[in-house]
Design a protein around this motif. Structure first.
Motif, PDB file in Angstrom:
ATOM      1  N   SER A 146      33.614  30.022 -70.585  1.00 15.69           N
ATOM      2  CA  SER A 146      34.989  29.601 -70.860  1.00 15.69           C
ATOM      3  C   SER A 146      35.884  29.890 -69.660  1.00 15.69           C
ATOM      4  O   SER A 146      36.658  29.028 -69.208  1.00 15.69           O
ATOM      5  N   LEU A 147      35.804  31.100 -69.124  1.00 11.06           N
ATOM      6  CA  LEU A 147      36.646  31.477 -67.989  1.00 11.06           C
ATOM      7  C   LEU A 147      36.242  30.718 -66.726  1.00 11.06           C
ATOM      8  O   LEU A 147      37.094  30.306 -65.931  1.00 11.06           O
ATOM      9  N   PHE A 148      34.944  30.528 -66.547  1.00 11.44           N
ATOM     10  CA  PHE A 148      34.422  29.804 -65.388  1.00 11.44           C
ATOM     11  C   PHE A 148      34.955  28.374 -65.358  1.00 11.44           C
ATOM     12  O   PHE A 148      35.488  27.901 -64.333  1.00 11.44           O
ATOM     13  N   LEU A 149      34.855  27.673 -66.482  1.00 10.13           N
ATOM     14  CA  LEU A 149      35.297  26.281 -66.525  1.00 10.13           C
ATOM     15  C   LEU A 149      36.816  26.160 -66.454  1.00 10.13           C
ATOM     16  O   LEU A 149      37.346  25.231 -65.834  1.00 10.13           O
ATOM     17  N   MET A 150      37.523  27.105 -67.072  1.00 10.58           N
ATOM     18  CA  MET A 150      38.983  27.075 -66.977  1.00 10.58           C
ATOM     19  C   MET A 150      39.436  27.306 -65.537  1.00 10.58           C
ATOM     20  O   MET A 150      40.357  26.653 -65.047  1.00 10.58           O
ATOM     21  N   ALA A 151      38.788  28.224 -64.846  1.00  9.95           N
ATOM     22  CA  ALA A 151      39.142  28.494 -63.446  1.00  9.95           C
ATOM     23  C   ALA A 151      38.889  27.267 -62.567  1.00  9.95           C
ATOM     24  O   ALA A 151      39.594  27.044 -61.572  1.00  9.95           O
ATOM     25  N   LEU A 152      37.900  26.466 -62.943  1.00 11.92           N
ATOM     26  CA  LEU A 152      37.568  25.278 -62.159  1.00 11.92           C
ATOM     27  C   LEU A 152      38.407  24.061 -62.531  1.00 11.92           C
ATOM     28  O   LEU A 152      38.273  23.010 -61.906  1.00 11.92           O
ATOM     29  N   GLY A 153      39.266  24.183 -63.566  1.00 13.40           N
ATOM     30  CA  GLY A 153      40.197  23.098 -63.850  1.00 13.40           C
ATOM     31  C   GLY A 153      40.072  22.442 -65.207  1.00 13.40           C
ATOM     32  O   GLY A 153      40.714  21.412 -65.443  1.00 13.40           O
ATOM     33  N   LEU A 154      39.293  23.016 -66.120  1.00 13.07           N
ATOM     34  CA  LEU A 154      39.209  22.400 -67.442  1.00 13.07           C
ATOM     35  C   LEU A 154      40.559  22.422 -68.146  1.00 13.07           C
ATOM     36  O   LEU A 154      40.901  21.493 -68.884  1.00 13.07           O
ATOM     37  N   GLY A 155      41.351  23.464 -67.911  1.00 14.42           N
ATOM     38  CA  GLY A 155      42.683  23.523 -68.502  1.00 14.42           C
ATOM     39  C   GLY A 155      43.559  22.364 -68.058  1.00 14.42           C
ATOM     40  O   GLY A 155      44.361  21.842 -68.845  1.00 14.42           O
ATOM     41  N   ASP A 156      43.421  21.951 -66.801  1.00 16.50           N
ATOM     42  CA  ASP A 156      44.189  20.799 -66.313  1.00 16.50           C
ATOM     43  C   ASP A 156      43.796  19.530 -67.064  1.00 16.50           C
ATOM     44  O   ASP A 156      44.646  18.673 -67.349  1.00 16.50           O
ATOM     45  N   ARG A 157      42.524  19.412 -67.382  1.00 13.75           N
ATOM     46  CA  ARG A 157      42.066  18.232 -68.110  1.00 13.75           C
ATOM     47  C   ARG A 157      42.612  18.228 -69.535  1.00 13.75           C
ATOM     48  O   ARG A 157      42.992  17.172 -70.058  1.00 13.75           O
ATOM     49  N   LEU A 158      42.635  19.390 -70.154  1.00  8.99           N
ATOM     50  CA  LEU A 158      43.230  19.491 -71.484  1.00  8.99           C
ATOM     51  C   LEU A 158      44.727  19.193 -71.447  1.00  8.99           C
ATOM     52  O   LEU A 158      45.268  18.521 -72.329  1.00  8.99           O
TER      53      LEU A 158
END
Length: 421
Positions: free
Chosen positions: A342-354
Motif C-alpha cells: 500500500s505504501l509502496f504504490l502510494m509513494a509511486l503515485g497511486l494516490g494521484d490516480r485516485l
C-alpha cells in the motif's frame, strides 16, 4: 489408490465431508513411486515440490486452462486486477535504471511471470512513459512451468512493446556476475517448497509425508538437515524458552535462501525487488501462530489441507522477510528498505490516480460512471491493508554506483495522499 489424510473432514469451502476424493491416477502413481523410493516417507518440502512442480503431474505443469491464475482460476494476483500495478512498478524500475547511470544495456529479470500480464503492462508503460529505459531493456523471464511459458509467449507476442526484447532463460543460462539491472518477483517466494517443523517432546522435529492404508498422512521424525536448526539459531528463535506450546508447527523456506544465493551470484550491479505476503521473523514465528502459515487455494477459496487433491490445488506459505534480509546480506545484497505494498504504490503515485478519478480529471472524463466506480474499487484493492496492500515489498541491491543510495528510491519514500486509502 492413494486417497486423503483426514477421513470425514471437509476440504475447500463448499465440499462435503465423507469419503475422501480420489487422487488423479497419474499423481497417485507418482506419489507411490516417490514414497517407495524414499523408504516410505518424504519431507513436506519434497512433497510440495512434487505436487506443484513435477513436469508431468504438478499443479504448475498443467495445461493453460488448468493453471489456476486469474479471475476464472484459483487465485488472483495484483497484475490481474488492473494495469496500474505494473505501470507503477515500471516507474520504479525506470528510476533504478537511472540510478545505475542509464546503462545502454539493462536487464529486467522477472522470476515466475505467471500469465505474462505484468510483463505486458510493464513494458507497455515503459515504452510510453520512459522510452529511453525501454530502449535499453532486455526483459528476461525465468519460468519453470512449460504451460505458463506457453501462455506468456502467446500474450507477449500480441504486445507491441514486447517485440523481440523478451527472452525466456534458465538460471543455468545466466552467467555469474552478468546482470546489470533489476530482478523482480511478485508472489513467487510464497510458492517455494517449505519444510514443516514441529516442537514436540522438548525438541524440534520435522513433519514428513507418508501413506497409511492408502491415504496420505503426516509423520514426525528427526530434522532432515542441520540447516533447519541453524535457521532458527540465526534468527534468534529459541523454542526451548518455554513460550512455545507442545505441537507448535511452522514452516522453513530453505529454497528461498538458495534462490537468494543464485540471484546474488548472477547480479553484477543492480536491484532485487521482492513483493509477497509475509512477516518479519518475530511475527512469523510468534508462539501464538501455532499452526504455521501453510494455505491451500482452489477456486478463490482457501483451506489448510495440503493432501486434498494434490496437483489440483495451489499450496503456499508466508514469506519470512527477516530471513531474506539476513541471508541476502550474507550473499552481498544490501537491504535498501522494506515497506508494505500500500505504501509502496502510494509513494509511486497511486494516490494521484485516485485523486484524478475523484476530481473528474482527464482519466475520469474518459470513462463512464460505472467504469469509474470499478476502477476506484480495483485501485483500492491494491492498497487494502487487510489484503494485497499488506503484502511486503523488500528492495535489496548490489554494487550500486556512488551516489545511488544518497536518497531512498521513490517507492520507499513517505507516500503522499494517504487520505485516499
Amino acid at each position: 489408490m492413494l486417497g486423503w489424510s483426514r477421513h470425514g473432514a471437509p476440504g475447500p469451502a463448499g465440499t462435503a465431508a465423507g469419503d475422501p476424493p480420489p487422487i488423479a491416477p497419474a499423481m497417485a502413481q507418482t506419489l507411490h513411486d516417490r514414497l517407495a523410493a524414499a523408504g516410505g516417507q518424504i519431507t513436506f518440502a519434497d512433497y510440495m515440490a512434487l505436487v506443484l512442480y513435477d513436469p508431468q503431474v504438478g499443479y504448475y505443469a498443467g495445461s493453460g486452462d488448468r493453471v489456476g491464475i486469474g479471475p476464472q482460476g484459483d487465485f488472483v494476483t495484483s497484475p490481474h486486477l488492473c494495469p496500474d500495478f505494473a505501470e507503477l512498478l515500471a516507474d520504479q524500475v525506470a528510476e533504478c535504471w537511472a540510478r545505475l547511470g542509464c546503462p545502454s544495456a539493462f536487464d529486467l529479470v522477472e522470476m515466475g511471470a505467471g500469465q505474462g500480464v505484468m510483463a505486458a503492462d510493464l513494458l507497455t508503460h515503459l515504452r510510453t512513459a520512459h522510452p529511453d529505459c525501454w530502449a535499453a531493456t532486455t526483459y528476461r523471464i525465468v519460468e519453470i512451468s512449460p504451460a505458463l511459458r506457453a501462455v506468456q509467449r502467446s500474450r507477449l507476442a500480441a504486445c507491441p512493446a514486447a517485440g523481440d526484447r523478451v527472452v525466456w532463460v534458465t538460471w543455468e543460462a545466466i552467467a555469474p556476475n552478468s546482470i546489470t539491472g533489476c530482478f523482480v518477483s511478485n508472489e513467487l517466494v510464497d510458492a517455494f517448497p517449505v519444510h514443516r517443523v514441529i516442537w514436540q517432546g522438548g525438541q524440534l522435529q520435522e513433519c514428513y509425508v507418508t501413506a497409511s492404508e492408502g491415504h496420505l498422512s503426516d509423520c514426525v521424525g528427526p530434522l532432515s538437515t542441520e540447516r533447519l536448526a541453524t535457521y532458527f539459531q540465526t534468527l534468534n528463535i529459541d523454542f526451548a524458552q518455554g513460550a512455545y506450546p507442545e505441537g507448535y508447527c511452522t514452516e522453513v523456506n530453505l529454497a528461498a535462501l538458495d534462490w537468494l544465493a543464485t540471484l546474488a551470484d548472477r547480479l553484477r550491479s543492480g536491484y532485487l525487488l521482492t513483493i509477497d505476503y509475509g512477516y518479519d521473523a518475530q511475527r512469523f514465528y510468534h508462539p501464538s501462530r501455532s499452526g504455521g502459515t501453510l494455505q491451500c487455494y482452489t477456486r478463490h477459496a482457501h483451506h489448510n489441507d495440503p493432501y486434498w487433491l494434490p496437483g489440483q490445488q495451489d499450496l503456499t506459505a508466508h514469506v519470512d522477510f527477516s530471513a531474506l534480509q539476513h541471508w541476502g546480506e550474507q550473499q552481498g545484497l544490501q537491504t535498501l528498505g522494506f515497506t508494505r505494498q500500500s505504501l509502496f504504490l502510494m509513494a509511486l503515485g497511486l494516490g494521484d490516480r485516485l485523486m484524478a478519478l475523484s476530481q473528474g480529471g482527464a482519466i475520469a472524463q474518459a470513462i463512464n460512471f460505472q467504469q469509474i466506480l470499478h476502477r476506484r474499487d480495483v485501485l483500492h484493492r491494491l492498497i487494502d491493508p487487510t489484503g494485497l496492500g499488506n503484502f511486503g515489498v523488500l528492495i535489496q541491491a548490489k554494487n550500486l554506483p556512488p551516489g545511488a543510495i544518497d536518497s531512498p528510491l521513490k517507492g520507499l519514500q513517505e507516500p503522499m495522499g494517504l487520505g485516499f486509502m
